[in-house]
Design an enzyme around this catalytic site. Structure first.
Site, mmCIF file in Angstrom:
data_model
loop_
_atom_site.group_PDB
_atom_site.id
_atom_site.type_symbol
_atom_site.label_atom_id
_atom_site.label_comp_id
_atom_site.label_asym_id
_atom_site.label_seq_id
_atom_site.Cartn_x
_atom_site.Cartn_y
_atom_site.Cartn_z
ATOM 1 N N ARG A 267 0.952 -1.263 0.300
ATOM 2 C CA ARG A 267 0.024 0.001 0.105
ATOM 3 C C ARG A 267 0.742 1.238 -0.076
ATOM 4 O O ARG A 267 0.430 2.307 0.733
ATOM 5 C CB ARG A 267 -1.003 0.183 1.412
ATOM 6 C CG ARG A 267 -2.007 -1.265 1.247
ATOM 7 C CD ARG A 267 -3.071 -1.026 0.200
ATOM 8 N NE ARG A 267 -3.953 -2.002 0.344
ATOM 9 C CZ ARG A 267 -3.641 -3.290 -0.035
ATOM 10 N NH1 ARG A 267 -2.821 -3.674 -0.776
ATOM 11 N NH2 ARG A 267 -5.037 -4.121 -0.095
ATOM 12 N N SER B 208 -11.269 -0.556 3.189
ATOM 13 C CA SER B 208 -10.265 -0.884 4.523
ATOM 14 C C SER B 208 -9.876 0.113 5.485
ATOM 15 O O SER B 208 -9.305 1.059 4.736
ATOM 16 C CB SER B 208 -9.142 -1.664 4.144
ATOM 17 O OG SER B 208 -9.738 -3.099 3.521
ATOM 18 N N GLU C 18 -5.147 3.020 6.597
ATOM 19 C CA GLU C 18 -5.038 3.027 5.224
ATOM 20 C C GLU C 18 -5.879 4.012 4.547
ATOM 21 O O GLU C 18 -5.273 4.317 3.522
ATOM 22 C CB GLU C 18 -5.457 1.627 4.721
ATOM 23 C CG GLU C 18 -5.540 1.492 3.008
ATOM 24 C CD GLU C 18 -6.005 0.206 2.854
ATOM 25 O OE1 GLU C 18 -5.436 -0.962 3.209
ATOM 26 O OE2 GLU C 18 -6.625 -0.113 1.756
HETATM 27 N N1 EPU Z 1 -11.397 -11.665 9.275
HETATM 28 C C1 EPU Z 1 -12.038 -11.836 10.614
HETATM 29 N N2 EPU Z 1 -13.114 -11.017 11.025
HETATM 30 C C2 EPU Z 1 -13.600 -9.786 10.390
HETATM 31 C C3 EPU Z 1 -12.682 -9.802 8.970
HETATM 32 C C4 EPU Z 1 -11.785 -10.530 8.891
HETATM 33 O O1 EPU Z 1 -11.949 -12.778 11.576
HETATM 34 O O2 EPU Z 1 -14.328 -9.093 10.764
HETATM 35 C C5 EPU Z 1 -10.497 -12.789 8.934
HETATM 36 C C6 EPU Z 1 -11.031 -13.533 7.719
HETATM 37 O O3 EPU Z 1 -11.989 -14.655 8.129
HETATM 38 C C7 EPU Z 1 -9.697 -13.936 7.088
HETATM 39 C C8 EPU Z 1 -9.018 -12.911 7.485
HETATM 40 O O4 EPU Z 1 -9.378 -12.102 8.667
HETATM 41 O O5 EPU Z 1 -9.483 -15.069 7.635
HETATM 42 C C9 EPU Z 1 -8.333 -11.947 6.369
HETATM 43 O O6 EPU Z 1 -9.756 -11.271 5.898
HETATM 44 P P1 EPU Z 1 -10.214 -10.936 4.381
HETATM 45 O O7 EPU Z 1 -9.902 -12.170 3.676
HETATM 46 O O8 EPU Z 1 -11.367 -10.380 4.517
HETATM 47 O O9 EPU Z 1 -9.123 -10.038 3.775
HETATM 48 P P2 EPU Z 1 -8.416 -8.479 4.525
HETATM 49 O O10 EPU Z 1 -6.933 -8.817 4.841
HETATM 50 O O11 EPU Z 1 -9.225 -8.028 5.649
HETATM 51 C C10 EPU Z 1 -7.464 -7.647 2.461
HETATM 52 C C11 EPU Z 1 -7.263 -6.298 1.767
HETATM 53 C C12 EPU Z 1 -8.642 -5.904 1.101
HETATM 54 C C13 EPU Z 1 -8.927 -7.075 0.036
HETATM 55 C C14 EPU Z 1 -8.967 -8.327 0.651
HETATM 56 C C15 EPU Z 1 -8.893 -9.394 -0.564
HETATM 57 C C16 EPU Z 1 -6.094 -4.804 3.409
HETATM 58 C C17 EPU Z 1 -6.124 -3.688 4.564
HETATM 59 N N3 EPU Z 1 -7.317 -5.192 3.078
HETATM 60 O O12 EPU Z 1 -8.553 -7.607 3.375
HETATM 61 O O13 EPU Z 1 -8.545 -4.521 0.584
HETATM 62 O O14 EPU Z 1 -10.086 -6.473 -0.630
HETATM 63 O O15 EPU Z 1 -7.590 -8.591 1.506
HETATM 64 O O16 EPU Z 1 -7.622 -9.474 -0.689
HETATM 65 O O17 EPU Z 1 -4.932 -4.815 2.742
HETATM 66 C C18 EPU Z 1 -9.001 -2.433 0.619
HETATM 67 O O18 EPU Z 1 -7.945 -2.185 0.714
HETATM 68 O O19 EPU Z 1 -10.001 -1.296 0.876
HETATM 69 C C19 EPU Z 1 -9.485 -3.685 0.593
HETATM 70 C C20 EPU Z 1 -10.681 -3.863 0.678
#
Ligand code: EPU
Length: 302
Positions: A177, A227, A297
């Site tokens: 990022r 995010s 972010e």
């Molecule tokens: N999780 C939880 N509780 C929650 C949310 C997530 O336990 O409330 C767990 C999920 O079950 C999963 C892990 O956390 O095991 C990761 O969650 P997720 O797959 O939703 O991915 P993320 O790391 O939260 C990132 C990016 C998103 C992108 C997704 C998919 C960041 C900060 N976020 O989310 O990007 O869409 O991966 O690749 O890097 C954005 O940058 O605005 C964005 C939405």
């Protein structure tokens, strides 16, 4: 801004300048006070003329895309907001150079994804559901599903008061990022992607699958800014916030999403103050429980 400045700026662009205009409707969060002016620029000439004027008059400015990653202060921004439109939303593709795509910084990721499907170009699928523009994606090295835009960039055009210069993607040392070495007071005006060819059907299917996954995991419908926090190294901000039991926590009209804890949603009348208070509370709780300091972010405009 005095009348001389107003007239001089309006002479430099073809679209009507919006004076003292609330930024709320220019952000996906639907939050934010007024900017002194919102100027939509349609091509490089207009942008260069405006940039020279505001730089020489010391007027603060910043560029926004679709406002999808912004938290704008309730008092707004005492300067000029630039929006790249017109020619800056063009996508140019030479059939002879099949894998290269020249995209104006104001073009939406959604439009690029649609173009890629239509022309059998693969590599951009991960970006299909990321709201915003190509310029915005480059500025924050936007990513999803383990990929980020820095990996598919060949070069980026940057405008300063000196004119437009093209830089190889390596120059920016993209990291999570983050873009580095962006010339000071530079505006990203275009990006060139290198992609690979594949069938329309396969590319379309991959985009649709990722959009479905996104729909299941992330809130849609109510205004938000994506995010809120960056993922700490090797962890997920959403999981950390969730583990502190903060889903559903509400301050004013701002609430931690019940669906994904790294999203804050606006129930209608949330202010930047509500969101900031919620952010501070989340950071404090997560730090106390896990020792991790969550970093923003979303970009703050004030
Ligand atoms: N999780 C939880 N509780 C929650 C949310 C997530 O336990 O409330 C767990 C999920 O079950 C999963 C892990 O956390 O095991 C990761 O969650 P997720 O797959 O939703 O991915 P993320 O790391 O939260 C990132 C990016 C998103 C992108 C997704 C998919 C960041 C900060 N976020 O989310 O990007 O869409 O991966 O690749 O890097 C954005 O940058 O605005 C964005 C939405």
């Amino acid at each position: 801004m005095d009348q001389y400045c107003k007239d001089s700026l309006q002479e430099r662009v073809s679209e009507k300048i919006l004076w003292d205009c609330p930024l709320k409707s220019f952000t996906t969060f639907r939050i934010g006070g007024p900017a002194a002016a919102i100027i939509r620029v349609r091509n490089e000439d207009e942008l260069q003329r405006v940039l020279r004027f505001i730089t020489s008059h010391g007027i603060p400015w910043r560029v926004i895309g679709k406002g999808s990653n912004l938290l704008v202060d309730d008092n707004g921004f005492q300067g000029i907001i630039l929006i790249l439109t017109g020619e800056f939303t063009d996508i140019k593709w030479k059939r002879l150079q099949q894998q290269k795509l020249d995209i104006g910084a104001g073009c939406s990721n959604r439009a690029v994804a649609a173009f890629c499907i239509q022309h059998g170009l693969s590599g951009f699928e991960f970006c299909a559901g990321i709201p915003g523009t190509i310029g915005g994606a480059v500025i924050m090295n936007a990513g999803a599903w383990g990929a980020s835009i820095g990996e598919i960039l060949e070069s980026v055009d940057v405008m300063t008061v000196e004119g437009v210069k093209s830089y190889n993607a390596d120059f920016f040392e993209f990291s999570y990022r983050k873009i580095s070495n962006l010339p000071e007071q530079g505006i990203i005006t275009a990006a060139r992607l290198h992609l690979v060819t594949d069938t329309e059907a396969r590319i379309k299917k991959r985009c649709e699958d990722l959009l479905k996954k996104r729909k299941v995991a992330q809130p849609a419908g109510l205004p938000n800014a994506g995010s809120v926090f960056k993922n700490p190294e090797g962890e997920s901000a959403g999981r950390l916030i969730d583990s502190c039991g903060l889903k559903g926590l509400r301050i004013g009209d701002a609430q931690v999403s019940e669906k994904h804890a790294n999203f804050i949603i606006n129930h209608g009348r949330a202010t930047a103050r509500d969101v900031t208070a919620l952010i501070a509370y989340i950071q404090e709780r997560v730090r106390k429980k896990t020792g991790v300091q969550l970093e923003l972010e979303v970009h703050v405009v004030c």
